[in-house]
Design an enzyme around this catalytic site. Structure first.
Site, PDB file in Angstrom:
ATOM      1  N   SER A 420      11.447   2.117  -0.487  1.00 44.23           N
ATOM      2  CA  SER A 420      10.599   2.572  -1.587  1.00 44.23           C
ATOM      3  C   SER A 420      11.279   3.532  -2.553  1.00 44.23           C
ATOM      4  CB  SER A 420       9.345   3.231  -1.011  1.00 44.23           C
ATOM      5  OG  SER A 420       9.711   4.299  -0.174  1.00 44.23           O
ATOM      6  N   HIS A 448       6.107  -2.457   0.736  1.00 44.38           N
ATOM      7  CA  HIS A 448       6.494  -2.849  -0.628  1.00 44.38           C
ATOM      8  C   HIS A 448       7.014  -4.277  -0.715  1.00 44.38           C
ATOM      9  CE1 HIS A 448       6.047   1.288  -2.089  1.00 44.38           C
ATOM     10  NE2 HIS A 448       6.470   1.616  -0.882  1.00 44.38           N
ATOM     11  N   LYS A 480      -0.971  -1.556  -1.608  1.00 46.08           N
ATOM     12  CA  LYS A 480      -0.066  -1.943  -2.699  1.00 46.08           C
ATOM     13  C   LYS A 480      -0.517  -3.295  -3.263  1.00 46.08           C
ATOM     14  CE  LYS A 480       2.553   1.479  -0.895  1.00 46.08           C
ATOM     15  NZ  LYS A 480       2.199   2.199   0.320  1.00 46.08           N
TER      16      LYS A 480
HETATM   17  N1  PMP Z   1       5.211   2.685   4.575  1.00 39.76           N
HETATM   18  C1  PMP Z   1       5.894   2.731   3.419  1.00 39.76           C
HETATM   19  C2  PMP Z   1       7.270   2.128   3.369  1.00 39.76           C
HETATM   20  C3  PMP Z   1       5.334   3.322   2.286  1.00 39.76           C
HETATM   21  O1  PMP Z   1       6.030   3.369   1.143  1.00 39.76           O
HETATM   22  C4  PMP Z   1       4.033   3.887   2.394  1.00 39.76           C
HETATM   23  C5  PMP Z   1       3.374   4.599   1.225  1.00 39.76           C
HETATM   24  N2  PMP Z   1       3.774   4.337  -0.002  1.00 39.76           N
HETATM   25  C6  PMP Z   1       3.368   3.832   3.606  1.00 39.76           C
HETATM   26  C7  PMP Z   1       3.983   3.222   4.679  1.00 39.76           C
HETATM   27  C8  PMP Z   1       2.002   4.433   3.756  1.00 39.76           C
HETATM   28  O2  PMP Z   1       1.066   3.615   3.165  1.00 39.76           O
HETATM   29  P1  PMP Z   1      -0.302   4.139   2.535  1.00 39.76           P
HETATM   30  O3  PMP Z   1       0.045   4.816   1.258  1.00 39.76           O
HETATM   31  O4  PMP Z   1      -1.058   2.893   2.305  1.00 39.76           O
HETATM   32  O5  PMP Z   1      -0.926   5.049   3.517  1.00 39.76           O
END
Ligand code: PMP
Length: 649
Positions: A420, A448, A480
């Site tokens: 990310s 992602h 997402k």
């Molecule tokens: N895993 C990854 C790789 C993320 O980037 C994120 C948040 N962007 C999460 C888990 C957590 O997800 P959430 O925002 O839906 O709680």
């Protein structure tokens, strides 16, 4: 080195050029404060703010260090020996005793007092006598240092020289595996656990010895009071961490004027952010395939509210189970081609509770060094030993497994489908081969990559065409591409059954809210009917990357996923660039140190199918334009500093 900081300060503003400075630290080991006293030339004006700002910015820029205190004093104040050497210790004593005649200081004590934050007490009682990190052999715990030296000698293949506490680990000739081995041997010898930070942050033998003393020998809780219980242990607004946050905030404000976090989006049409009455093209949301405002998704969420109400009302185990939960899980499992799936209320909590629950103290977790916080938190919770391997480096992982697989019960490899911060992907088949070779478990976080990779959006598994059963835990988020809130684990029926009855974040937490579950389910159905959304996303992403290349922007290792960094080079410049783009109607946030190393601070763009090709073109040229302006300003200020220096000579 203090002299480097002093030199940077001296060069940062003409008023400081003729004077000298003294940098030192004050405070206890847990919260060291960096103080710089510097002489200035009086210029008839009483406003030293530009000089204060210039010094703070330059030190942050060149050394990635936030000055906690900057004091400007008249030329001739700083103590020197007869040969002109700066007497930092004497300066520090004068500072602590309040003996300095201060012309100006940062933070401004009057402003800090009105803001209710960080007014620094100059009393000796608040500080110990430590100086910038340097180990004195006499003050190091002898047992710890002896043990570290002994194990280091055993591991090193060549004869080691006379070992001193300030000897860098790199000078011992231990490669990263041997250093990992050193930590493991010390843990074994003292039957305890060394936190990862000791391994990742220790630079010298003395640092390791201190970690051993703190975590393996001395059972006293780190930071427990030695003397009386002072208010900073029980008054929240005096917590050192909170004060540190406020200092960081005021430093950012001083440097960039405005902080880009927590801006309120008033809502609107989904294509844009509406902030302070302005409409901005939004590159900050990960609604990759444009589902969050899709009429079918919205209608499904509303219908679920009409049918079930707004809340599941209870844990699913005990009467919170709704048909929409079952339908969502079945659809997810079918979409991914695995037997079963379980949905959790949060993506972050999915990793924390699943990893924390499936692994234990006899186990090992090896994760990519750029793994998301939720993976690390899960690993911490599990009590397992956990180590990071170099980003996407399956060979490094193989070496770690060869070295340590046999010492643990279960081993989990945790990687992501798309990273990310960098937008790059792992070579999944390589990791699967290692998982098979070393008989480990594997989790792939598809936060992602679901909806963005593979021809039909089935993620990294589709991208590399791997067999679904080759990965044990296909983890993903619903927040997402699926335009909702929550997370899932998809895999074998047995795994899902076990988690449904025992994972604490599932059993002891309310079921997903019905409208959230319904929105994700509807988005999944739309995606299957309209795979062309993924094709469009790939086109837009390709367009951004091509244009960025044409403009000479650095997109790092971005590899065709909709996460695209534009690496700027330092935190201050990234913030300035983000603010300049904001003023031009483009919403994109900076990612700063410590989330990424300072030299690779960046802006992060999320491309979505909500964007038009025109918006992407405009955004890329605006970035190039603003970046060139910042570069020009930087060159000008460098030139003027050089000119002033020449003048002085
Ligand atoms: N895993 C990854 C790789 C993320 O980037 C994120 C948040 N962007 C999460 C888990 C957590 O997800 P959430 O925002 O839906 O709680």
């Amino acid at each position: 080195y203090p002299q480097d900081i002093e030199e940077t300060a001296r060069r940062s503003h003409p008023l400081l050029e003729a004077g000298c400075g003294a940098a030192f630290t004050v405070g206890d080991n847990g919260s060291q404060r960096l103080v710089l006293i510097h002489e200035v030339r009086r210029n008839g004006s009483t406003d030293f703010t530009p000089a204060l700002q210039a010094v703070c910015t330059a030190v942050l820029d060149e050394h990635d260090l936030s000055l906690d205190v900057l004091v400007l004093v008249r030329n001739g104040t700083i103590h020197r020996t007869s040969s002109g050497k700066i007497q930092r210790h004497a300066c520090r004593t004068a500072y602590l005793a309040g003996d300095l005649k201060i012309l100006a200081e940062y933070p401004d004590p009057a402003a800090a007092a009105t803001a209710g934050c960080c007014a620094f007490a100059n009393s000796e009682a608040a500080y110990d006598s430590s100086s910038i990190a340097h180990h004195d052999v006499h003050s190091l715990p002898p047992d710890a240092f002896f043990a570290v030296c002994q194990h280091a000698r055993e591991l090193a293949k060549t004869a080691l020289p006379y070992l001193t506490p300030n000897m860098p680990l790199s000078a011992l000739g231990l490669d990263s595996l041997q250093r990992l081995g050193l930590m493991a041997e010390l843990e074994k010898a003292f039957s305890g656990h060394l936190p990862d930070a000791v391994f990742s942050q220790a630079k010298t033998l003395g640092d390791v010895a201190q970690g051993v003393q703190k975590y393996l020998i001395d059972n006293r809780k780190a930071g427990a009071p030695v003397g009386p219980i002072v208010p900073e242990y029980y008054t929240f607004d005096m917590f050192p961490e909170y004060l540190q946050l406020k200092r960081h905030e005021s430093m950012l404000r001083a440097v960039t004027g405005e902080i880009p976090y927590f801006r309120v989006d008033q809502g609107g049409d989904g294509n844009a952010a509406h902030i302070d009455g302005r409409r901005l093209v939004n590159f900050c949301v990960y609604d990759y395939i444009g589902m969050a405002h899709d009429p079918e998704v919205i209608a499904a969420a509303k219908a679920a509210i009409d049918r079930y109400g707004t809340s599941a009302g209870a844990s699913r185990l005990v009467s919170g189970e709704k048909q929409v939960h079952r339908d969502l899980e079945q659809e997810l499992a079918g979409f991914l081609g695995v037997p079963a799936a379980i949905a959790f209320v949060s993506g972050h909590a999915t990793n924390v509770t699943t990893i924390g629950h499936l692994l234990g103290p006899d186990d090992l977790i090896l994760h990519d060094t750029l793994a998301h916080n939720s993976i690390i938190q899960g690993a911490e919770l599990s009590g397992a030993t956990h180590r990071a391997f170099a980003h996407n480096d399956w060979m490094a992982l193989d070496a770690m497994l060869c070295e340590s697989r046999h010492r643990y019960r279960r081993v989990l490899i945790a990687i992501e489908g798309v990273y990310s911060m960098d937008g790059d992907l792992p070579e999944l088949p390589r990791f699967i081969a290692l998982k098979k070779k070393h008989k480990t478990l594997m989790l792939v976080d598809e936060a992602h990559s679901l909806g963005t990779l593979g021809e039909s959006g089935r993620g990294i598994g589709e991208h590399w065409a791997v067999a679904r059963s080759d990965v044990d835990l296909w983890m993903g988020t619903l927040s997402k591409s699926l335009a909702s809130c929550g997370g899932y684990i998809a895999g074998s029926a047995e795994l899902v059954e076990y988690l449904k009855y025992t994972a604490p974040g599932f059993v002891y937490s309310v079921g997903m809210s019905p409208p959230s579950a319904a929105a994700a389910l509807a988005a999944l159905k739309v995606l299957q009917r309209e795979p062309q959304r993924v094709v469009r996303l790939h086109e837009l992403t390709g367009l951004f990357l091509d244009l960025a290349k044409t403009h000479g922007l650095n997109t790092g290792s971005a590899a065709g996923s909709p996460v695209i960094p534009v690496i700027v080079g330092n935190s201050v410049k990234s913030l300035q660039l983000s603010n300049a783009l904001f003023d031009r109607g483009i919403n994109v946030l900076p990612i700063l140190s410590p989330a990424v190393p300072d030299h690779s601070s960046r802006l992060r763009f999320f491309i979505t199918t909500n964007h038009s090709a025109g918006q992407i073109r405009d955004a890329v040229s605006a970035v190039a334009d603003e970046l060139a302006k910042l570069q020009h300003q930087e060159n000008m200020s460098r030139r003027s500093t050089a000119n002033s220096a020449e003048h002085a000579l």
